[in-house]
Design an enzyme around this catalytic site. Structure first.
Site, PDB file in Angstrom:
ATOM      1  N   GLU A 199       0.821  -1.226   0.000  1.00  0.00           N
ATOM      2  CA  GLU A 199       0.000   0.000   0.000  1.00  0.00           C
ATOM      3  C   GLU A 199       0.849   1.268   0.000  1.00  0.00           C
ATOM      4  O   GLU A 199       1.246   1.756   1.062  1.00  0.00           O
ATOM      5  CB  GLU A 199      -0.942   0.011   1.225  1.00  0.00           C
ATOM      6  CG  GLU A 199      -1.831   1.248   1.248  1.00  0.00           C
ATOM      7  CD  GLU A 199      -2.803   1.291   2.431  1.00  0.00           C
ATOM      8  OE1 GLU A 199      -2.700   0.434   3.340  1.00  0.00           O
ATOM      9  OE2 GLU A 199      -3.662   2.179   2.440  1.00  0.00           O
TER      10      GLU A 199
ATOM     11  N   LYS B 107      -2.330  -2.138  -3.287  1.00  0.00           N
ATOM     12  CA  LYS B 107      -3.396  -1.308  -2.689  1.00  0.00           C
ATOM     13  C   LYS B 107      -3.026   0.165  -2.867  1.00  0.00           C
ATOM     14  O   LYS B 107      -2.400   0.773  -1.990  1.00  0.00           O
ATOM     15  CB  LYS B 107      -3.555  -1.669  -1.202  1.00  0.00           C
ATOM     16  CG  LYS B 107      -4.556  -0.809  -0.463  1.00  0.00           C
ATOM     17  CD  LYS B 107      -4.939  -1.385   0.885  1.00  0.00           C
ATOM     18  CE  LYS B 107      -5.831  -0.435   1.654  1.00  0.00           C
ATOM     19  NZ  LYS B 107      -6.456  -1.055   2.819  1.00  0.00           N
TER      20      LYS B 107
ATOM     21  N   GLY C 216      -9.226   6.371   1.400  1.00  0.00           N
ATOM     22  CA  GLY C 216      -8.430   7.569   1.649  1.00  0.00           C
ATOM     23  C   GLY C 216      -9.167   8.806   2.121  1.00  0.00           C
ATOM     24  O   GLY C 216      -8.624   9.900   2.048  1.00  0.00           O
ATOM     25  N   GLY C 217     -10.427   8.655   2.553  1.00  0.00           N
ATOM     26  CA  GLY C 217     -11.177   9.828   3.008  1.00  0.00           C
ATOM     27  C   GLY C 217     -12.288  10.225   2.050  1.00  0.00           C
ATOM     28  O   GLY C 217     -12.986  11.208   2.280  1.00  0.00           O
TER      29      GLY C 217
HETATM   30  P1  13P Z   1      -9.298   3.930   4.065  1.00  0.00           P
HETATM   31  O1  13P Z   1     -10.110   3.139   3.077  1.00  0.00           O
HETATM   32  O2  13P Z   1     -10.092   4.519   5.185  1.00  0.00           O
HETATM   33  O3  13P Z   1      -8.379   4.903   3.388  1.00  0.00           O
HETATM   34  O4  13P Z   1      -8.344   2.894   4.777  1.00  0.00           O
HETATM   35  C1  13P Z   1      -7.680   1.970   4.007  1.00  0.00           C
HETATM   36  C2  13P Z   1      -6.509   1.506   4.750  1.00  0.00           C
HETATM   37  O5  13P Z   1      -6.393   0.350   5.045  1.00  0.00           O
HETATM   38  C3  13P Z   1      -5.474   2.497   5.113  1.00  0.00           C
HETATM   39  O6  13P Z   1      -4.289   1.829   5.425  1.00  0.00           O
END
Ligand code: 13P
Length: 354
Positions: free
Chosen positions: A177, A219, A262-263
């Site tokens: 990620e 991701k 991501g918000g």
């Molecule tokens: P969000 O979908 O809230 O961005 O979180 C994904 C996530 O696993 C962040 O590390």
């Protein structure tokens, strides 16, 4: 554990139009979200909330894998069942977040480096014994005046690749990620440029560290304008910008891309994922899936509010968002699903006659 098992797990994580549920908020992040809703911030409330999630009826119809946190994988349901076991019984593959957080990077004001490599081999072995079959590591890249720097991108990419190699050594699928953050007033074009550079560097490092691309999941962020950017592109423009950039940099050997939210709001995260699948699914080399935390959990958390009697309604809301995202993977999500949720929490979409 063979390479074939690893590849089998990676494929299973994006099979059948399902996606991942990130429920791996660290204790400080979980407490912050609880505090906003005036939910007590205790180990027991965090446990109760995670029990609500893992016992949501039917969740395994939409969710292929759930990412736990160190505290959570050691917790149990009230009846004594460990969460990892409860998840597996629901037909969901248990995973675990293994980075130890993004820290200020020396010599790089405004930038972060994700830590957690020390002792990782031993921690992975323990998590594997506890039932985890995949792992997640998040690097964050901020946009702003003079950032991101090449030093920050390279250091984070190398850490991601070293983590991924260690995961595969123990037979766990790495969910890699690299998140280019939405904070700021940057344009979608700037996000596109930075995302491409970050992903190129990440895949160069994954190759240098001999990571088996067939046995990992990427991701990434979607290519989006900053939250404070005055120009906000349409859903289709975001889908086009994101897929066209990923096609240039993500090797076809990778079985799946599972976006973070991501918000973004839950509705936008579903609509944008849907648009990518409607417009491109038939000619993409990899599955385009989701690995959302807030975009699946937020309405449910707000309904629950720490109150036991609200659990069934909160579970319906959680299931609803998970089901919307499964529909989005099929290119069948429609905004009408949001206003037409049946008593089961299942979106009741009446499809127009062909
Ligand atoms: P969000 O979908 O809230 O961005 O979180 C994904 C996530 O696993 C962040 O590390």
């Amino acid at each position: 554990m063979t390479a074939q098992d690893l590849i089998g797990t990676a494929r299973a994580l994006v099979a059948d139009d399902k996606g991942l549920l990130a429920m791996d908020e660290s204790t400080p992040t979980c407490n912050r979200r609880f505090a906003t809703l005036r939910i007590p911030q205790t180990e027991e409330t965090r446990r109760a909330y995670r029990e609500l999630i893992v016992t949501t009826p039917g969740l395994g119809k939409c969710i292929s894998g759930a990412i736990l946190y160190d505290e959570t994988i050691r917790q149990r349901k009230r009846d004594g069942t460990p969460f990892a076991q409860a998840i597996a019984s629901a037909g969901i593959i248990p995973g675990i977040k293994v980075d130890t957080g993004a820290k200020d990077m020396a010599g790089h004001p405004g930038e972060k480096i994700t830590e957690g490599l020390d002792g990782l081999r031993e921690r992975l072995a323990e998590y594997s014994r506890m039932g985890a079959r995949f792992a997640k590591w998040r690097a964050v890249i901020a946009l702003g005046a003079g950032i991101p720097s090449q030093g920050c991108i390279e250091a984070n990419a190398q850490a991601l690749a070293r983590y991924a190699a260690l995961c595969q050594e123990v037979g766990m699928v790495p969910v890699v990620e690299p998140e280019v953050l939405m904070d700021g007033d940057h344009t979608m074009e700037q996000c596109r440029h930075v995302t491409e550079g970050v992903l190129r560097t990440v895949f160069a490092q994954l190759s240098a560290q001999r990571v088996v691309l067939e046995g990992m999941i990427l991701k990434p962020n979607m290519v989006l304008p900053g939250l404070a950017c005055p120009r906000q592109e349409t859903v289709d423009e975001v889908a086009d910008a994101t897929v066209s950039r990923l096609l240039r940099v993500v090797p076809a050997a990778v079985p799946g891309i599972a976006f973070l939210s991501g918000g973004q709001s839950g509705e936008l995260a579903s609509a944008r994922l849907n648009a990518m699948n409607v417009r491109f699914k038939s000619h993409l080399p990899w599955a385009v899936a989701f690995s959302y935390a807030r975009a699946i959990q937020q309405p449910s958390l707000e309904i629950w509010g720490g109150e036991e009697p609200h659990v069934p309604a909160a579970q319906r809301a959680l299931y609803h968002r998970a089901a919307c995202n499964r529909s989005a993977r099929r290119g069948e999500y429609a905004a009408a699903m949001e206003s037409n949720v049946g008593a089961t929490g299942i979106p009741q979409l009446t499809r127009p006659a062909a």
